[in-house]
Write a protein that holds these residues in place. Structure first.
Motif, short mmCIF file in Angstrom:
data_model
loop_
_atom_site.label_atom_id
_atom_site.label_comp_id
_atom_site.label_asym_id
_atom_site.label_seq_id
_atom_site.Cartn_x
_atom_site.Cartn_y
_atom_site.Cartn_z
N TYR A 7 0.84 -1.20 0.00
CA TYR A 7 0.00 0.00 0.00
C TYR A 7 0.88 1.25 0.00
N LYS A 8 1.92 1.24 0.82
CA LYS A 8 2.81 2.41 0.88
C LYS A 8 3.47 2.67 -0.47
N THR A 9 3.88 1.61 -1.16
CA THR A 9 4.47 1.76 -2.48
C THR A 9 3.47 2.33 -3.46
N LEU A 10 2.26 1.80 -3.46
CA LEU A 10 1.23 2.25 -4.39
C LEU A 10 0.65 3.61 -4.01
N SER A 11 0.90 4.05 -2.78
CA SER A 11 0.39 5.34 -2.33
C SER A 11 1.28 6.50 -2.75
N LYS A 12 2.50 6.21 -3.13
CA LYS A 12 3.40 7.29 -3.54
C LYS A 12 2.83 7.98 -4.76
N LYS A 13 3.01 9.27 -4.80
CA LYS A 13 2.59 10.04 -5.97
C LYS A 13 3.59 9.77 -7.10
N THR A 32 3.04 3.75 -9.51
CA THR A 32 2.31 4.13 -8.31
C THR A 32 0.93 4.64 -8.67
N LEU A 33 0.03 4.50 -7.74
CA LEU A 33 -1.35 4.89 -7.96
C LEU A 33 -1.73 6.15 -7.19
N GLY A 34 -0.88 6.58 -6.28
CA GLY A 34 -1.25 7.71 -5.44
C GLY A 34 -2.48 7.38 -4.61
N LEU A 35 -2.50 6.18 -4.01
CA LEU A 35 -3.67 5.77 -3.23
C LEU A 35 -3.86 6.67 -2.02
N GLU A 36 -5.11 7.00 -1.76
CA GLU A 36 -5.47 7.78 -0.58
C GLU A 36 -6.68 7.11 0.05
N VAL A 38 -7.59 9.39 -10.95
CA VAL A 38 -8.45 10.58 -11.03
C VAL A 38 -7.83 11.59 -12.00
N ALA A 39 -6.53 11.81 -11.91
CA ALA A 39 -5.87 12.80 -12.76
C ALA A 39 -5.91 12.42 -14.24
N SER A 40 -6.00 11.13 -14.53
CA SER A 40 -6.01 10.70 -15.93
C SER A 40 -7.42 10.51 -16.49
N THR A 76 -11.80 14.57 -14.80
CA THR A 76 -10.99 14.82 -13.62
C THR A 76 -11.58 15.89 -12.71
N ALA A 77 -11.93 17.03 -13.26
CA ALA A 77 -12.41 18.16 -12.45
C ALA A 77 -13.67 17.80 -11.66
N SER A 78 -14.61 17.12 -12.30
CA SER A 78 -15.84 16.73 -11.60
C SER A 78 -15.57 15.74 -10.48
N ILE A 79 -14.72 14.77 -10.77
CA ILE A 79 -14.40 13.76 -9.75
C ILE A 79 -13.66 14.42 -8.58
#
Length: 189
Positions: A20-26, A38-42, A69-71, A75-78
């Protein structure tokens, strides 16, 4: 119960897990080129007084990928929906109740269905569910496990099938999960 689950399971077990920590990195924060993308998980508890037309959402847990979300084409609505549910600390203090539309929730949660808005749609409503059944499990318990369910209208079945195939292929590749689709009418025959 959800907040207890967040504090006692998600935060200490899932969110502290190395994967999770690896996939959470931006994106761009890792110098290690062997690290999977990375997925930037939050993951956050919805602390704001927000409700959908169906129910209050305060206290629920929201997990998302900022990279996804960024891709996304919307994006703006989400991001507006995420900010409404999980505002930054500067805006979190407002106690004014807010409402998020079912359409915005469906977009944010990638749900290809919609709730009925008329009496005929109410009678035609279908329930869509995605299940996992591990037939390769060494234990005798190979009962299907419900992963998600949502309401939809019959005219949405082609979009649901496309959505399901995308999720089926991704979950098989990423998690070795065998996804099954079940659609049933909600109205009494």
């Amino acid at each position: 119960m959800t907040q207890t689950f967040f504090r006692q399971v998600l935060a200490p077990q899932v969110m502290q897990h190395p994967a999770y920590k690896t996939l959470s990195k931006k994106n761009g924060n890792s110098a290690d080129t062997d690290t999977p993308s990375t997925l930037g998980l939050e993951c956050r508890v919805i602390t704001r007084n927000v409700q959908s037309p169906e129910m209050p959402l305060q206290g629920y847990v929201l997990m998302w990928s900022s990279t996804t979300v960024a891709s996304h084409p919307q994006t703006a609505s989400i991001q507006r929906s995420i900010d409404l549910l999980c505002p930054s600390s500067a805006t979190a203090a407002t106690a004014t109740p807010s409402t998020i539309s079912e359409m915005d929730l469906a977009l944010m949660l990638d749900i290809p269905g919609r709730l009925p808005t008329t009496e005929p749609e109410m009678r035609a409503m279908i329930e869509v569910s995605y299940w996992h059944q591990d037939n390769n499990s060494p234990s005798d318990d190979s009962s299907p496990v419900l992963l998600t369910a949502f309401a939809a209208q019959p005219d949405q079945i082609p979009a649901i099938q496309t959505h399901f195939k995308r999720y089926r292929d991704a979950t098989r590749t990423l998690f070795n999960i065998t996804l099954k689709l079940h659609i049933q009418a909600m109205a009494d025959p």
